[in-house]
Write a protein that holds these residues in place. Structure first.
Motif, mmCIF file in Angstrom:
data_model
loop_
_atom_site.group_PDB
_atom_site.id
_atom_site.type_symbol
_atom_site.label_atom_id
_atom_site.label_comp_id
_atom_site.label_asym_id
_atom_site.label_seq_id
_atom_site.Cartn_x
_atom_site.Cartn_y
_atom_site.Cartn_z
ATOM 1 N N ALA A 145 -10.665 -2.565 -19.563
ATOM 2 C CA ALA A 145 -9.428 -1.844 -19.256
ATOM 3 C C ALA A 145 -9.728 -0.425 -18.785
ATOM 4 N N GLU A 146 -10.673 0.251 -19.432
ATOM 5 C CA GLU A 146 -11.032 1.615 -19.034
ATOM 6 C C GLU A 146 -11.662 1.625 -17.652
ATOM 7 N N LEU A 147 -12.540 0.667 -17.397
ATOM 8 C CA LEU A 147 -13.148 0.590 -16.053
ATOM 9 C C LEU A 147 -12.083 0.311 -15.003
ATOM 10 N N HIS A 148 -11.150 -0.562 -15.315
ATOM 11 C CA HIS A 148 -10.078 -0.877 -14.365
ATOM 12 C C HIS A 148 -9.232 0.363 -14.097
ATOM 13 N N ARG A 149 -8.887 1.112 -15.146
ATOM 14 C CA ARG A 149 -8.095 2.341 -14.985
ATOM 15 C C ARG A 149 -8.862 3.406 -14.198
ATOM 16 N N SER A 150 -10.165 3.517 -14.496
ATOM 17 C CA SER A 150 -10.940 4.533 -13.763
ATOM 18 C C SER A 150 -11.221 4.090 -12.326
ATOM 19 N N ARG A 151 -11.167 2.816 -12.047
ATOM 20 C CA ARG A 151 -11.408 2.308 -10.701
ATOM 21 C C ARG A 151 -10.181 2.532 -9.806
ATOM 22 N N GLU A 152 -9.009 2.526 -10.384
ATOM 23 C CA GLU A 152 -7.780 2.709 -9.603
ATOM 24 C C GLU A 152 -7.770 4.032 -8.838
ATOM 25 N N PRO A 153 -8.072 5.181 -9.496
ATOM 26 C CA PRO A 153 -8.072 6.425 -8.703
ATOM 27 C C PRO A 153 -9.148 6.427 -7.623
ATOM 28 N N VAL A 154 -10.285 5.822 -7.916
ATOM 29 C CA VAL A 154 -11.349 5.772 -6.918
ATOM 30 C C VAL A 154 -10.914 4.909 -5.739
ATOM 31 N N GLU A 155 -10.283 3.771 -6.011
ATOM 32 C CA GLU A 155 -9.809 2.893 -4.947
ATOM 33 C C GLU A 155 -8.724 3.590 -4.122
ATOM 34 N N GLU A 156 -7.842 4.326 -4.796
ATOM 35 C CA GLU A 156 -6.800 5.057 -4.077
ATOM 36 C C GLU A 156 -7.424 6.102 -3.164
ATOM 37 N N GLU A 157 -8.437 6.785 -3.676
ATOM 38 C CA GLU A 157 -9.122 7.793 -2.864
ATOM 39 C C GLU A 157 -9.819 7.139 -1.691
ATOM 40 N N ASP A 158 -10.441 5.986 -1.904
ATOM 41 C CA ASP A 158 -11.092 5.266 -0.809
ATOM 42 C C ASP A 158 -10.064 4.832 0.229
ATOM 43 N N ARG A 160 -7.235 6.299 0.888
ATOM 44 C CA ARG A 160 -6.809 7.495 1.611
ATOM 45 C C ARG A 160 -7.841 7.893 2.651
ATOM 46 N N ARG A 161 -9.101 7.817 2.248
ATOM 47 C CA ARG A 161 -10.160 8.161 3.205
ATOM 48 C C ARG A 161 -10.173 7.180 4.372
ATOM 49 N N ASP A 162 -10.059 5.905 4.010
ATOM 50 C CA ASP A 162 -10.037 4.895 5.069
ATOM 51 C C ASP A 162 -8.836 5.121 5.984
ATOM 52 N N ALA A 163 -7.696 5.447 5.378
ATOM 53 C CA ALA A 163 -6.483 5.692 6.169
ATOM 54 C C ALA A 163 -6.681 6.952 7.013
ATOM 55 N N SER A 165 -9.531 8.224 8.092
ATOM 56 C CA SER A 165 -10.523 7.996 9.142
ATOM 57 C C SER A 165 -9.949 7.111 10.239
ATOM 58 N N ARG A 166 -9.063 6.228 9.922
ATOM 59 C CA ARG A 166 -8.411 5.404 10.936
ATOM 60 C C ARG A 166 -7.448 6.247 11.746
ATOM 61 N N GLY A 167 -6.763 7.132 11.037
ATOM 62 C CA GLY A 167 -5.805 8.016 11.729
ATOM 63 C C GLY A 167 -6.526 8.970 12.651
ATOM 64 N N GLY A 168 -7.672 9.472 12.256
ATOM 65 C CA GLY A 168 -8.472 10.398 13.089
ATOM 66 C C GLY A 168 -9.043 9.673 14.277
ATOM 67 N N ALA A 169 -9.344 8.388 14.114
ATOM 68 C CA ALA A 169 -9.904 7.628 15.239
ATOM 69 C C ALA A 169 -8.820 7.359 16.272
ATOM 70 N N ARG A 170 -7.575 7.231 15.881
ATOM 71 C CA ARG A 170 -6.467 7.005 16.826
ATOM 72 C C ARG A 170 -6.189 8.266 17.609
ATOM 73 N N GLU A 171 -6.305 9.407 16.962
ATOM 74 C CA GLU A 171 -6.026 10.666 17.651
ATOM 75 C C GLU A 171 -7.062 10.939 18.712
ATOM 76 N N SER A 172 -8.285 10.551 18.485
ATOM 77 C CA SER A 172 -9.341 10.830 19.446
ATOM 78 C C SER A 172 -9.214 9.950 20.692
ATOM 79 N N ARG A 173 -8.447 8.952 20.714
ATOM 80 C CA ARG A 173 -8.323 8.044 21.856
ATOM 81 C C ARG A 173 -7.372 8.559 22.814
#
Length: 173
Positions: A145-158, A160-163, A165-173
């Motif tokens: 349960a603790e690993l799952h809870r601590s993984r959620e913020p990391v996944e959310e951050e990932d 956001r980063r993925d989002a 980086s995708r948004g930055g790639a669209r702007e460059s086109r």
């Protein structure tokens, strides 16, 4: 000159009494137990009954002119009295020896029971201590349960980063 009457004080006096042979109480006790055990069997009763019937028959019939104990059978009564006077103390001796063995066995059982009780109490205290210690230890479910809870913020951050980086790639086109 000494005639043997001089007594020396540093040496023990020799007893002039007649010394009876000493009986080994253990072997006599074993004999008493065997005798008492035999007297309590059907074999003894059969032998005694046969002996009495033979005695009475021989003294009533008078085979070969043998009638050593006429009708009231006084000699047979004397034999029974003698046998009873020896049998009773031997049986009591056998019972006393059995009571002593029982007493020793009961004491040994009591000691074993006390040791088993002490061992059981010790093990109960150890189990209680382990339960208390386990209450403070993280369990597998708790860790998941603790690993799952601590993984959620990391996944959310990932995400956001993925989002981002995708948004930055669209702007460059």
């Amino acid at each position: 000159m000494s005639d043997g009457r001089d007594r020396r004080l540093e040496q023990p006096r020799v007893s002039r009494r007649v010394r009876l042979p000493r009986l080994d109480s253990e072997s006599f006790g074993v004999f008493a137990e065997r005798f008492a055990r035999f007297m309590g069997t059907a074999t003894f009763l059969v032998y005694m009954t046969g002996f009495v019937l033979l005695w009475v028959a021989l003294n009533l019939i008078g085979l070969f002119g043998l009638r050593w104990d006429p009708y009231p059978f006084i000699l047979l009564n004397l034999f029974f009295s003698t046998q009873a006077s020896y049998a009773a103390p031997l049986i009591l001796l056998a019972q006393n020896r059995q009571a002593d063995r029982d007493r020793v066995q009961i004491e040994a059982d009591r000691n074993r029971a006390e040791a088993a009780k002490a061992d059981t109490e010790f093990l109960a205290r150890e189990i209680a201590a382990l339960r208390i210690a386990l209450g403070e230890v993280a369990t597998r479910d708790f860790l998941r349960a603790e690993l799952h809870r601590s993984r959620e913020p990391v996944e959310e951050e990932d995400e956001r980063r993925d989002a981002g980086s995708r948004g930055g790639a669209r702007e460059s086109r």
